[in-house]
Design a protein around this motif. Sequence first.
Motif, PDB file in Angstrom:
ATOM      1  N   LEU A  43       9.889  -8.024  -4.266  1.00 59.00           N
ATOM      2  CA  LEU A  43       9.066  -6.910  -3.819  1.00 59.00           C
ATOM      3  C   LEU A  43       9.848  -5.604  -3.852  1.00 59.00           C
ATOM      4  O   LEU A  43      11.085  -5.603  -3.822  1.00 59.00           O
ATOM      5  CB  LEU A  43       8.538  -7.168  -2.411  1.00 59.00           C
ATOM      6  CG  LEU A  43       7.697  -8.438  -2.221  1.00 59.00           C
ATOM      7  CD1 LEU A  43       7.287  -8.582  -0.759  1.00 59.00           C
ATOM      8  CD2 LEU A  43       6.484  -8.439  -3.138  1.00 59.00           C
ATOM      9  N   PHE A  44       9.097  -4.497  -3.864  1.00 58.93           N
ATOM     10  CA  PHE A  44       9.680  -3.155  -3.943  1.00 58.93           C
ATOM     11  C   PHE A  44       8.977  -2.263  -2.940  1.00 58.93           C
ATOM     12  O   PHE A  44       7.741  -2.288  -2.820  1.00 58.93           O
ATOM     13  CB  PHE A  44       9.501  -2.608  -5.363  1.00 58.93           C
ATOM     14  CG  PHE A  44       9.936  -1.181  -5.535  1.00 58.93           C
ATOM     15  CD1 PHE A  44      11.262  -0.861  -5.794  1.00 58.93           C
ATOM     16  CD2 PHE A  44       9.012  -0.149  -5.443  1.00 58.93           C
ATOM     17  CE1 PHE A  44      11.656   0.466  -5.963  1.00 58.93           C
ATOM     18  CE2 PHE A  44       9.398   1.171  -5.611  1.00 58.93           C
ATOM     19  CZ  PHE A  44      10.725   1.476  -5.864  1.00 58.93           C
ATOM     20  N   ALA A  45       9.766  -1.477  -2.196  1.00 58.79           N
ATOM     21  CA  ALA A  45       9.201  -0.529  -1.231  1.00 58.79           C
ATOM     22  C   ALA A  45       9.994   0.768  -1.308  1.00 58.79           C
ATOM     23  O   ALA A  45      11.122   0.806  -1.806  1.00 58.79           O
ATOM     24  CB  ALA A  45       9.251  -1.104   0.184  1.00 58.79           C
ATOM     25  N   HIS A  46       9.402   1.854  -0.785  1.00 63.69           N
ATOM     26  CA  HIS A  46      10.109   3.139  -0.808  1.00 63.69           C
ATOM     27  C   HIS A  46       9.857   3.883   0.497  1.00 63.69           C
ATOM     28  O   HIS A  46       8.858   3.669   1.188  1.00 63.69           O
ATOM     29  CB  HIS A  46       9.683   3.995  -2.001  1.00 63.69           C
ATOM     30  CG  HIS A  46       8.245   4.414  -1.977  1.00 63.69           C
ATOM     31  ND1 HIS A  46       7.813   5.568  -1.364  1.00 63.69           N
ATOM     32  CD2 HIS A  46       7.134   3.827  -2.480  1.00 63.69           C
ATOM     33  CE1 HIS A  46       6.501   5.674  -1.496  1.00 63.69           C
ATOM     34  NE2 HIS A  46       6.066   4.627  -2.164  1.00 63.69           N
ATOM     35  N   SER A  47      10.801   4.748   0.836  1.00 68.18           N
ATOM     36  CA  SER A  47      10.698   5.594   2.014  1.00 68.18           C
ATOM     37  C   SER A  47      10.953   7.040   1.600  1.00 68.18           C
ATOM     38  O   SER A  47      11.833   7.316   0.788  1.00 68.18           O
ATOM     39  CB  SER A  47      11.718   5.171   3.075  1.00 68.18           C
ATOM     40  OG  SER A  47      11.731   6.079   4.164  1.00 68.18           O
ATOM     41  N   GLU A  48      10.175   7.954   2.177  1.00 63.25           N
ATOM     42  CA  GLU A  48      10.332   9.379   1.889  1.00 63.25           C
ATOM     43  C   GLU A  48      10.976  10.133   3.042  1.00 63.25           C
ATOM     44  O   GLU A  48      11.161  11.353   2.959  1.00 63.25           O
ATOM     45  CB  GLU A  48       8.956  10.007   1.572  1.00 63.25           C
ATOM     46  CG  GLU A  48       8.218   9.349   0.411  1.00 63.25           C
ATOM     47  CD  GLU A  48       8.913   9.594  -0.922  1.00 63.25           C
ATOM     48  OE1 GLU A  48       9.507  10.686  -1.087  1.00 63.25           O
ATOM     49  OE2 GLU A  48       8.877   8.691  -1.785  1.00 63.25           O
ATOM     50  N   GLY A 104      13.960   9.034   5.071  1.00 59.99           N
ATOM     51  CA  GLY A 104      15.198   8.467   5.572  1.00 59.99           C
ATOM     52  C   GLY A 104      15.042   7.153   6.287  1.00 59.99           C
ATOM     53  O   GLY A 104      15.802   6.854   7.213  1.00 59.99           O
ATOM     54  N   GLY A 105      14.076   6.341   5.873  1.00 61.42           N
ATOM     55  CA  GLY A 105      13.920   4.994   6.394  1.00 61.42           C
ATOM     56  C   GLY A 105      13.055   4.857   7.627  1.00 61.42           C
ATOM     57  O   GLY A 105      12.884   3.750   8.132  1.00 61.42           O
ATOM     58  N   ALA A 106      12.490   5.972   8.132  1.00 69.79           N
ATOM     59  CA  ALA A 106      11.644   5.870   9.323  1.00 69.79           C
ATOM     60  C   ALA A 106      10.354   5.108   9.019  1.00 69.79           C
ATOM     61  O   ALA A 106       9.904   4.282   9.822  1.00 69.79           O
ATOM     62  CB  ALA A 106      11.330   7.263   9.860  1.00 69.79           C
ATOM     63  N   GLU A 107       9.753   5.396   7.880  1.00 72.26           N
ATOM     64  CA  GLU A 107       8.532   4.721   7.444  1.00 72.26           C
ATOM     65  C   GLU A 107       8.738   4.193   6.030  1.00 72.26           C
ATOM     66  O   GLU A 107       9.395   4.840   5.213  1.00 72.26           O
ATOM     67  CB  GLU A 107       7.340   5.686   7.456  1.00 72.26           C
ATOM     68  CG  GLU A 107       7.027   6.284   8.831  1.00 72.26           C
ATOM     69  CD  GLU A 107       6.429   5.269   9.789  1.00 72.26           C
ATOM     70  OE1 GLU A 107       5.905   4.245   9.304  1.00 72.26           O
ATOM     71  OE2 GLU A 107       6.500   5.505  11.006  1.00 72.26           O
ATOM     72  N   TRP A 108       8.128   3.023   5.771  1.00 75.36           N
ATOM     73  CA  TRP A 108       8.248   2.399   4.453  1.00 75.36           C
ATOM     74  C   TRP A 108       6.867   2.096   3.894  1.00 75.36           C
ATOM     75  O   TRP A 108       5.941   1.763   4.635  1.00 75.36           O
ATOM     76  CB  TRP A 108       9.063   1.111   4.543  1.00 75.36           C
ATOM     77  CG  TRP A 108      10.514   1.379   4.750  1.00 75.36           C
ATOM     78  CD1 TRP A 108      11.154   1.544   5.937  1.00 75.36           C
ATOM     79  CD2 TRP A 108      11.500   1.552   3.737  1.00 75.36           C
ATOM     80  NE1 TRP A 108      12.482   1.806   5.731  1.00 75.36           N
ATOM     81  CE2 TRP A 108      12.730   1.808   4.389  1.00 75.36           C
ATOM     82  CE3 TRP A 108      11.475   1.505   2.335  1.00 75.36           C
ATOM     83  CZ2 TRP A 108      13.916   2.021   3.682  1.00 75.36           C
ATOM     84  CZ3 TRP A 108      12.654   1.710   1.639  1.00 75.36           C
ATOM     85  CH2 TRP A 108      13.862   1.965   2.296  1.00 75.36           C
ATOM     86  N   SER A 109       6.737   2.207   2.596  1.00 76.17           N
ATOM     87  CA  SER A 109       5.495   1.837   1.937  1.00 76.17           C
ATOM     88  C   SER A 109       5.264   0.337   2.044  1.00 76.17           C
ATOM     89  O   SER A 109       6.196  -0.434   2.301  1.00 76.17           O
ATOM     90  CB  SER A 109       5.543   2.236   0.458  1.00 76.17           C
ATOM     91  OG  SER A 109       6.520   1.465  -0.230  1.00 76.17           O
ATOM     92  N   GLU A 110       4.025  -0.064   1.863  1.00 73.83           N
ATOM     93  CA  GLU A 110       3.715  -1.485   1.803  1.00 73.83           C
ATOM     94  C   GLU A 110       4.414  -2.082   0.580  1.00 73.83           C
ATOM     95  O   GLU A 110       4.259  -1.582  -0.540  1.00 73.83           O
ATOM     96  CB  GLU A 110       2.210  -1.704   1.695  1.00 73.83           C
ATOM     97  CG  GLU A 110       1.763  -3.139   1.793  1.00 73.83           C
ATOM     98  CD  GLU A 110       1.937  -3.708   3.194  1.00 73.83           C
ATOM     99  OE1 GLU A 110       2.001  -4.945   3.314  1.00 73.83           O
ATOM    100  OE2 GLU A 110       1.996  -2.920   4.161  1.00 73.83           O
ATOM    101  N   PRO A 111       5.211  -3.137   0.744  1.00 72.54           N
ATOM    102  CA  PRO A 111       5.915  -3.701  -0.413  1.00 72.54           C
ATOM    103  C   PRO A 111       4.941  -4.249  -1.455  1.00 72.54           C
ATOM    104  O   PRO A 111       3.910  -4.845  -1.116  1.00 72.54           O
ATOM    105  CB  PRO A 111       6.756  -4.829   0.199  1.00 72.54           C
ATOM    106  CG  PRO A 111       6.874  -4.482   1.639  1.00 72.54           C
ATOM    107  CD  PRO A 111       5.591  -3.800   1.999  1.00 72.54           C
TER     108      PRO A 111
END
Length: 373
Positions: free
Chosen positions: A52-57, A59-66
């Motif tokens: 799986l792959f996820a990203h944060s915009e 600094g890691g507070a919130e992450w996209s759905e993998p």
Amino acid sequence: MEIVDRGIVFRGEPGTDQQSAIMPSMAALDDDRWVCSFRAARTKGGNTETCLFAHSEDGGAEWSEPVMPWPVPEWEGRPGRWRQAYVTALDESRVVAVLAWIDDTDPRVPYWNESDMTLTDTRICLCRSDDGGATWTAPEFLDLYPIQLCTPLTGPILVLGNGDWVCHFELNKRHGDASVWRHASMMAVSRDEGRTWPLLSVASNDPANRYFYWDQRPGVVASATVLDTFWTLDTRTSEYINIQARESTDGCRTWSPMWDTGLPGQPGQPVALPDGRIALSYVDRTAETKIKLRCSHDGGRTWPEHTELVLYDAADRQTWEQLGSIQDSWSEMSAFSVGLPATTLLPNGDVLVCYYAGPATDTTAIEWVRVRP
């Protein structure tokens, strides 16, 4: 050094095919835009895995759905599945993912066969993104001729100062191969951003077959200098010895003799700090399981105790067992619920370490810690 932030990329979902989350990789597009890949499965040792792959915009507070953005190709007419995925940021928008494809012709066949110490057929693929991981190219199989063995990955693509790419992996036997397993850690070097891989070098191999330099974790610490670290098993005594290391100063063409780092356990990738020090994360299971970070002022030869910072202290007290065989060590690895730290340097000089951790073998999350050196 001090911890300035921490968080969770993904928490395993009990009772689903994403209950076990392990093998994380993190890359930074800039100080606050991060991308992460990891393996998810119902059980750590099962065959329901995907990557799986996820990203944060932020600094890691919130992450996209993998998501699983990489379609799995066939190899010579055989279906496959992804076993590993590791990401490297090339700049603020370009990302390359290197993935381990394994044969899924019969999903009931275990990845590791204890009786003859063989693996499911494993190949390496590349995928590329020009938009921070929003879209990806089709997977490309790497041509590593003359290598014809299984090639499980040991981490993300490295980029040298001259632009060369380095793909690193191990050599293992395929199912059905009755020959003696002679473990080796390998490097393949590309001078055209992954289109061809004409240079192959052996990063570790013991001709006597006594020492297995498992899970190599290399890092670029100067323009053409790669420091490689190894989780090292002495098969004669059935014990893990300290992390061993060696370096290449010519872009993985040749290698120095091995040296003992003095650190126990399983390393993450070393990273070069702006002030010339090298930081190394590692898992220490000599007592309570802890993920630690230390720094070296002398190119990785020594790692003074006063530089140590504990990043994670496990409550389950997993410790090394006395091993009776290589098969025992593989079974022990399968039972861990904490491990595999991956280290990334942020543009501002902070160190980002991600790892998997959880209350039980098959219930784990991908966590991260941000350290200011």
